[in-house]
Design an enzyme around this catalytic site. Structure first.
Site, PDB file in Angstrom:
ATOM      1  N   ARG A  67      11.647  23.224  45.644  1.00 22.28           N
ATOM      2  CA  ARG A  67      11.922  22.790  47.028  1.00 22.28           C
ATOM      3  C   ARG A  67      11.167  21.500  47.382  1.00 22.28           C
ATOM      4  O   ARG A  67      10.663  21.343  48.499  1.00 22.28           O
ATOM      5  CB  ARG A  67      11.538  23.883  48.047  1.00 22.28           C
ATOM      6  CG  ARG A  67      12.324  25.169  47.938  1.00 22.28           C
ATOM      7  CD  ARG A  67      13.795  24.975  48.308  1.00 22.28           C
ATOM      8  NE  ARG A  67      14.501  26.230  48.396  1.00 22.28           N
ATOM      9  CZ  ARG A  67      15.075  26.848  47.363  1.00 22.28           C
ATOM     10  NH1 ARG A  67      15.026  26.325  46.144  1.00 22.28           N
ATOM     11  NH2 ARG A  67      15.728  27.988  47.539  1.00 22.28           N
ATOM     12  N   SER A  75      16.415  30.207  54.264  1.00 19.65           N
ATOM     13  CA  SER A  75      14.989  30.574  54.206  1.00 19.65           C
ATOM     14  C   SER A  75      14.201  29.636  55.106  1.00 19.65           C
ATOM     15  O   SER A  75      14.287  28.420  54.940  1.00 19.65           O
ATOM     16  CB  SER A  75      14.449  30.434  52.788  1.00 19.65           C
ATOM     17  OG  SER A  75      15.176  31.226  51.894  1.00 19.65           O
ATOM     18  N   GLU A 117      10.024  25.632  54.979  1.00 19.44           N
ATOM     19  CA  GLU A 117      11.029  24.903  54.190  1.00 19.44           C
ATOM     20  C   GLU A 117      11.902  24.061  55.121  1.00 19.44           C
ATOM     21  O   GLU A 117      12.295  22.940  54.790  1.00 19.44           O
ATOM     22  CB  GLU A 117      11.918  25.899  53.423  1.00 19.44           C
ATOM     23  CG  GLU A 117      13.047  25.192  52.682  1.00 19.44           C
ATOM     24  CD  GLU A 117      14.077  26.116  52.057  1.00 19.44           C
ATOM     25  OE1 GLU A 117      13.689  27.028  51.303  1.00 19.44           O
ATOM     26  OE2 GLU A 117      15.272  25.911  52.316  1.00 19.44           O
TER      27      GLU A 117
HETATM   28  P1  FAD Z   1      20.407  18.548  56.756  1.00 17.05           P
HETATM   29  O1  FAD Z   1      19.942  19.831  57.325  1.00 17.05           O
HETATM   30  O2  FAD Z   1      21.332  17.727  57.556  1.00 17.05           O
HETATM   31  O3  FAD Z   1      19.139  17.658  56.374  1.00 17.05           O
HETATM   32  C1  FAD Z   1      18.039  18.223  55.700  1.00 17.05           C
HETATM   33  C2  FAD Z   1      16.976  17.133  55.489  1.00 17.05           C
HETATM   34  O4  FAD Z   1      17.476  16.137  54.604  1.00 17.05           O
HETATM   35  C3  FAD Z   1      16.621  16.392  56.786  1.00 17.05           C
HETATM   36  O5  FAD Z   1      15.267  16.041  56.701  1.00 17.05           O
HETATM   37  C4  FAD Z   1      17.505  15.154  56.736  1.00 17.05           C
HETATM   38  O6  FAD Z   1      16.935  14.066  57.452  1.00 17.05           O
HETATM   39  C5  FAD Z   1      17.557  14.863  55.241  1.00 17.05           C
HETATM   40  N1  FAD Z   1      18.815  14.271  54.804  1.00 17.05           N
HETATM   41  C6  FAD Z   1      20.047  14.837  54.822  1.00 17.05           C
HETATM   42  N2  FAD Z   1      20.963  14.026  54.251  1.00 17.05           N
HETATM   43  C7  FAD Z   1      20.298  12.915  53.874  1.00 17.05           C
HETATM   44  C8  FAD Z   1      20.686  11.695  53.230  1.00 17.05           C
HETATM   45  N3  FAD Z   1      21.950  11.453  52.867  1.00 17.05           N
HETATM   46  N4  FAD Z   1      19.731  10.744  53.004  1.00 17.05           N
HETATM   47  C9  FAD Z   1      18.443  10.963  53.376  1.00 17.05           C
HETATM   48  N5  FAD Z   1      18.017  12.087  53.994  1.00 17.05           N
HETATM   49  C10 FAD Z   1      18.937  13.054  54.225  1.00 17.05           C
HETATM   50  N6  FAD Z   1      18.827  25.746  50.366  1.00 17.05           N
HETATM   51  C11 FAD Z   1      18.546  25.987  49.069  1.00 17.05           C
HETATM   52  O7  FAD Z   1      17.880  25.170  48.406  1.00 17.05           O
HETATM   53  N7  FAD Z   1      18.993  27.111  48.447  1.00 17.05           N
HETATM   54  C12 FAD Z   1      19.719  28.045  49.089  1.00 17.05           C
HETATM   55  O8  FAD Z   1      20.095  29.035  48.499  1.00 17.05           O
HETATM   56  C13 FAD Z   1      20.029  27.820  50.461  1.00 17.05           C
HETATM   57  N8  FAD Z   1      20.746  28.731  51.150  1.00 17.05           N
HETATM   58  C14 FAD Z   1      21.015  28.522  52.469  1.00 17.05           C
HETATM   59  C15 FAD Z   1      21.766  29.494  53.158  1.00 17.05           C
HETATM   60  C16 FAD Z   1      22.070  29.307  54.496  1.00 17.05           C
HETATM   61  C17 FAD Z   1      22.870  30.360  55.220  1.00 17.05           C
HETATM   62  C18 FAD Z   1      21.625  28.140  55.161  1.00 17.05           C
HETATM   63  C19 FAD Z   1      21.997  27.919  56.604  1.00 17.05           C
HETATM   64  C20 FAD Z   1      20.880  27.181  54.503  1.00 17.05           C
HETATM   65  C21 FAD Z   1      20.573  27.375  53.131  1.00 17.05           C
HETATM   66  N9  FAD Z   1      19.817  26.428  52.402  1.00 17.05           N
HETATM   67  C22 FAD Z   1      19.552  26.633  51.081  1.00 17.05           C
HETATM   68  C23 FAD Z   1      19.279  25.234  53.066  1.00 17.05           C
HETATM   69  C24 FAD Z   1      20.280  24.062  53.164  1.00 17.05           C
HETATM   70  O9  FAD Z   1      21.598  24.503  53.096  1.00 17.05           O
HETATM   71  C25 FAD Z   1      20.041  23.026  52.071  1.00 17.05           C
HETATM   72  O10 FAD Z   1      18.737  22.517  52.146  1.00 17.05           O
HETATM   73  C26 FAD Z   1      21.043  21.853  52.164  1.00 17.05           C
HETATM   74  O11 FAD Z   1      20.894  20.984  51.073  1.00 17.05           O
HETATM   75  C27 FAD Z   1      20.878  21.051  53.456  1.00 17.05           C
HETATM   76  O12 FAD Z   1      21.981  20.164  53.547  1.00 17.05           O
HETATM   77  P2  FAD Z   1      22.385  19.480  54.914  1.00 17.05           P
HETATM   78  O13 FAD Z   1      23.396  18.449  54.606  1.00 17.05           O
HETATM   79  O14 FAD Z   1      22.751  20.501  55.906  1.00 17.05           O
HETATM   80  O15 FAD Z   1      20.997  18.778  55.296  1.00 17.05           O
HETATM   81  N1  EPU Z   2      12.273  40.981  49.396  1.00 15.66           N
HETATM   82  C1  EPU Z   2      11.621  41.909  50.178  1.00 15.66           C
HETATM   83  N2  EPU Z   2      12.242  42.359  51.296  1.00 15.66           N
HETATM   84  C2  EPU Z   2      13.491  41.941  51.662  1.00 15.66           C
HETATM   85  C3  EPU Z   2      14.146  40.980  50.876  1.00 15.66           C
HETATM   86  C4  EPU Z   2      13.520  40.503  49.728  1.00 15.66           C
HETATM   87  O1  EPU Z   2      10.509  42.332  49.869  1.00 15.66           O
HETATM   88  O2  EPU Z   2      13.977  42.402  52.694  1.00 15.66           O
HETATM   89  C5  EPU Z   2      11.605  40.488  48.173  1.00 15.66           C
HETATM   90  C6  EPU Z   2      12.009  41.311  46.951  1.00 15.66           C
HETATM   91  O3  EPU Z   2      10.856  41.436  46.138  1.00 15.66           O
HETATM   92  C7  EPU Z   2      13.028  40.411  46.274  1.00 15.66           C
HETATM   93  C8  EPU Z   2      12.441  39.048  46.564  1.00 15.66           C
HETATM   94  O4  EPU Z   2      11.960  39.153  47.905  1.00 15.66           O
HETATM   95  O5  EPU Z   2      13.116  40.653  44.896  1.00 15.66           O
HETATM   96  C9  EPU Z   2      13.403  37.883  46.418  1.00 15.66           C
HETATM   97  O6  EPU Z   2      14.484  38.019  47.321  1.00 15.66           O
HETATM   98  P1  EPU Z   2      15.815  37.161  47.141  1.00 15.66           P
HETATM   99  O7  EPU Z   2      16.368  37.343  45.780  1.00 15.66           O
HETATM  100  O8  EPU Z   2      16.688  37.437  48.313  1.00 15.66           O
HETATM  101  O9  EPU Z   2      15.320  35.651  47.184  1.00 15.66           O
HETATM  102  P2  EPU Z   2      14.261  34.882  48.060  1.00 15.66           P
HETATM  103  O10 EPU Z   2      13.084  34.557  47.218  1.00 15.66           O
HETATM  104  O11 EPU Z   2      14.008  35.569  49.336  1.00 15.66           O
HETATM  105  C10 EPU Z   2      15.131  32.540  47.313  1.00 15.66           C
HETATM  106  C11 EPU Z   2      15.457  31.255  47.980  1.00 15.66           C
HETATM  107  C12 EPU Z   2      16.856  31.279  48.532  1.00 15.66           C
HETATM  108  C13 EPU Z   2      17.832  31.501  47.381  1.00 15.66           C
HETATM  109  C14 EPU Z   2      17.484  32.828  46.703  1.00 15.66           C
HETATM  110  C15 EPU Z   2      18.301  33.052  45.462  1.00 15.66           C
HETATM  111  C16 EPU Z   2      13.371  30.293  48.709  1.00 15.66           C
HETATM  112  C17 EPU Z   2      12.490  29.951  49.852  1.00 15.66           C
HETATM  113  N3  EPU Z   2      14.484  30.949  49.010  1.00 15.66           N
HETATM  114  O12 EPU Z   2      15.094  33.528  48.340  1.00 15.66           O
HETATM  115  O13 EPU Z   2      17.136  29.989  49.097  1.00 15.66           O
HETATM  116  O14 EPU Z   2      19.160  31.536  47.825  1.00 15.66           O
HETATM  117  O15 EPU Z   2      16.090  32.819  46.308  1.00 15.66           O
HETATM  118  O16 EPU Z   2      17.863  32.188  44.474  1.00 15.66           O
HETATM  119  O17 EPU Z   2      13.054  29.952  47.586  1.00 15.66           O
HETATM  120  C18 EPU Z   2      17.010  28.712  51.073  1.00 15.66           C
HETATM  121  O18 EPU Z   2      16.256  27.951  50.442  1.00 15.66           O
HETATM  122  O19 EPU Z   2      17.370  28.474  52.241  1.00 15.66           O
HETATM  123  C19 EPU Z   2      17.506  29.905  50.420  1.00 15.66           C
HETATM  124  C20 EPU Z   2      18.301  30.783  51.020  1.00 15.66           C
END
Ligand code: FAD
Ligand code: EPU
Length: 353
Positions: free
Chosen positions: A181, A253, A349
Site C-alpha cells: 500500500r 479498508s 489507508e
Molecule cells: P481516488 O480515491 O480518486 O484517489 C486516491 C488517491 O490517489 C488520492 O490521493 C488522489 O489524489 C490520487 N490520485 C488518483 N488518481 C490520480 C492520478 N491520475 N494522478 C495522481 N494522483 C491520483 N484498494 C486496494 O488496494 N485493494 C482492494 O482490495 C480494495 N478494495 C476496495 C473495495 C471497496 C469497496 C472500496 C470502496 C475501495 C477499495 N480499495 C481497494 C481502495 C480503492 O478502490 C483503490 O485505492 C483505488 O485504486 C482508488 O482509485 P480511485 O480512482 O477511486 O482513486
Molecule cells: N478478520 C477478523 N475479523 C473479521 C474479518 C477478518 O479477525 O471480521 C481477520 C481474519 O484473521 C482474516 C484476516 O482478518 O483472516 C484477513 O481478512 P481479509 O482476508 O478480509 O483481508 P484484510 O486483511 O482484512 C486485505 C486488504 C483488502 C483486500 C483483502 C484481500 C488491506 C488493508 N486490506 O484485507 O484491501 O481486498 O486483503 O486481499 O490490506 C482495501 O485496501 O481497501 C482492501 C479492501
C-alpha cells in the site's frame, strides 16, 4: 481485439477552453457519499486539457487535487481549491509475442472494466485485482493489492505529468518504490504529479495465483482452472465481505494491516494467544487490522449515520447523512482504542482531504 486502439483522444484540433465548474458538488465523486463541494472542478479528457489547467491561474492561486473514482478518499469538508478529475481514456496494445502483451492504459479508464477486458482476452495478471473500484491512474499510488497480487507485479512503467516542472516523465517500476500500500507517489511525489498512463505486461500463459484464503479450494469446484473462473471467485468473495459503495458509502479498508517485528508479535501473543499473523519476511509479520478492531468491540458498531461494517470491521461506513468529520473522528477513536489495547498505531489507508 479490443486493444487495437480504443480512444486516445489527443485531439490536436481541441481548441475550446476547458470548462471549469464553480462550487461543484462532490457527492458522486467520493464512494463514502460525503456531501461536500469543491470551489472549482475540471474534468480533464486530453493531455492538452491537462496542460491548459496546469498553465492556468487556478493552480497558481488554489490548492489542487487529482481525483479518480474517489474510492480511497475522505473529504473532511468542502475542498477550497481545484479538483482535477482524471478522465483521459484509452487502452493501446504496444507489443505482443507468444508469451506476453504490453498495453498502455490511460489513467481515466475504469479499473474493473480494464480487468474484465483483459480476462476476456485471456491475458493474465490482473484477475486477482478484480472488482476493485476506481480508475487506473490511482492503481500505482498505493500499489493496489488483493488476493496475493499487487499492481506492481504486472506494471512496467508509469507515465505522469510533473506539475512543478510542467514536464512529462516516465518512471520504471524499480523507481516507483512500491511496497505494501505504498509508492513514491505517496511520498516524494505526493501532490506534485498527475499519473497519465500505466504500461502493463500481461501474460498469455495463465499462471494462476490461488494461495490466498480459500481461493484454491473454491477454484477446485470449477471444471477449468482459468483466469475467467478465478475472476468469478474473487468477485463473489469480495461481494460476500465488502459493502457495495452504491448501497453503503465506504472506501474499502480504512486502515492498513500493521507490519510489526516478530519479537513484538511474540510478546503480544503472550497476552493475546489467538492473535493471527502472516509472515512478511524473516523478521516481520503482518497482523490483520480487522482482528484488532474486532477485539476492541467495534465490529458492526452502528452510530446511526455511520459506523463499522458488520462483516469486515476494517471498513468504516456511511449509513447516510454522515459528514467527513464524523467518519474521521470515528477512525481516530478506533485508532486510539487499538493503540491503548495493543500498543499498535494503525496507519490510515484512506487519503484524508
Ligand atoms: P481516488 O480515491 O480518486 O484517489 C486516491 C488517491 O490517489 C488520492 O490521493 C488522489 O489524489 C490520487 N490520485 C488518483 N488518481 C490520480 C492520478 N491520475 N494522478 C495522481 N494522483 C491520483 N484498494 C486496494 O488496494 N485493494 C482492494 O482490495 C480494495 N478494495 C476496495 C473495495 C471497496 C469497496 C472500496 C470502496 C475501495 C477499495 N480499495 C481497494 C481502495 C480503492 O478502490 C483503490 O485505492 C483505488 O485504486 C482508488 O482509485 P480511485 O480512482 O477511486 O482513486
Ligand atoms: N478478520 C477478523 N475479523 C473479521 C474479518 C477478518 O479477525 O471480521 C481477520 C481474519 O484473521 C482474516 C484476516 O482478518 O483472516 C484477513 O481478512 P481479509 O482476508 O478480509 O483481508 P484484510 O486483511 O482484512 C486485505 C486488504 C483488502 C483486500 C483483502 C484481500 C488491506 C488493508 N486490506 O484485507 O484491501 O481486498 O486483503 O486481499 O490490506 C482495501 O485496501 O481497501 C482492501 C479492501
Amino acid at each position: 481485439m479490443f486493444f487495437v486502439l480504443l480512444s486516445f483522444l489527443q485531439n490536436e484540433q481541441h481548441k475550446k477552453m476547458i470548462d471549469i465548474k464553480k462550487n461543484y458538488p462532490l457527492d458522486k465523486h467520493n464512494t463514502f457519499g460525503i456531501k461536500c463541494r469543491t470551489k472549482y472542478f475540471a474534468s480533464v479528457k486530453t493531455e492538452n486539457e491537462l496542460k491548459e489547467v496546469f498553465e492556468s491561474d487556478y493552480v497558481e492561486k488554489y490548492p489542487w487535487l487529482v481525483l479518480g473514482g474517489g474510492s480511497n478518499v475522505l473529504f473532511r469538508g468542502d475542498f477550497p481549491g481545484l479538483i482535477v478529475s482524471m478522465d483521459i481514456k484509452g487502452v493501446q496494445l504496444l507489443e505482443e509475442d507468444d508469451e506476453f502483451v504490453k498495453i498502455k492504459v490511460a489513467a481515466g479508464e475504469d479499473w474493473d472494466e480494464l480487468v474484465k477486458n483483459t480476462v476476456e482476452n485471456q491475458f493474465g495478471g490482473l484477475e486477482n485485482l478484480s472488482y476493485i473500484p476506481g480508475k487506473a491512474g490511482a492503481a500505482p499510488i498505493q500499489n493496489i493489492g488483493a488476493y496475493g497480487v499487487e499492481v506492481k507485479d504486472v506494471l512496467e512503467r508509469v507515465e505522469f505529468y510533473h506539475a512543478e516542472n510542467k514536464s512529462f516523465i516516465t518512471l520504471k517500476k524499480s523507481e516507483c518504490k512500491f511496497a505494501y500500500r505504498d509508492s513514491v507517489f505517496k511520498h516524494e511525489l505526493k501532490g506534485k504529479v498527475v499519473i497519465l498512463y500505466l504500461i502493463l505486461k500481461l501474460s498469455k500463459k495463465q499462471a494462476l495465483k490461488t494461495s490466498y484464503g480459500n481461493i484454491e479450494s473454491e477454484l477446485k469446484k470449477y471444471e477449468k482452472r482459468n483466469i475467467k473462473n478465478l475472476r468469478e471467485i474473487i468477485i463473489s468473495t469480495r461481494k460476500a465481505k465488502l459493502p457495495e459503495p452504491e448501497k453503503i458509502g465506504n472506501a474499502g479498508s480504512f486502515f492498513k494491516n500493521p507490519v510489526v517485528k516478530k519479537s513484538v508479535f511474540l510478546k503480544l501473543k503472550e497476552n493475546h494467544s489467538s492473535m493471527p499473523s502472516y509472515p512478511v519476511n524473516n523478521d516481520k509479520v503482518k497482523i490483520p487490522a480487522a482482528w484488532l478492531i474486532e477485539q476492541c468491540g467495534w465490529k458492526g458498531k452502528n452510530l446511526g449515520t455511520h459506523g463499522i461494517h458488520d462483516v469486515q470491521p476494517l471498513v468504516l461506513v456511511n449509513h447516510g447523512g454522515a459528514t467527513g468529520k464524523d467518519i474521521y473522528s470515528l477512525a481516530k477513536e478506533v485508532q486510539l482504542s487499538i493503540e491503548n489495547k495493543f500498543g499498535i498505531l494503525l496507519d490510515m489507508e484512506v487519503n484524508i482531504i
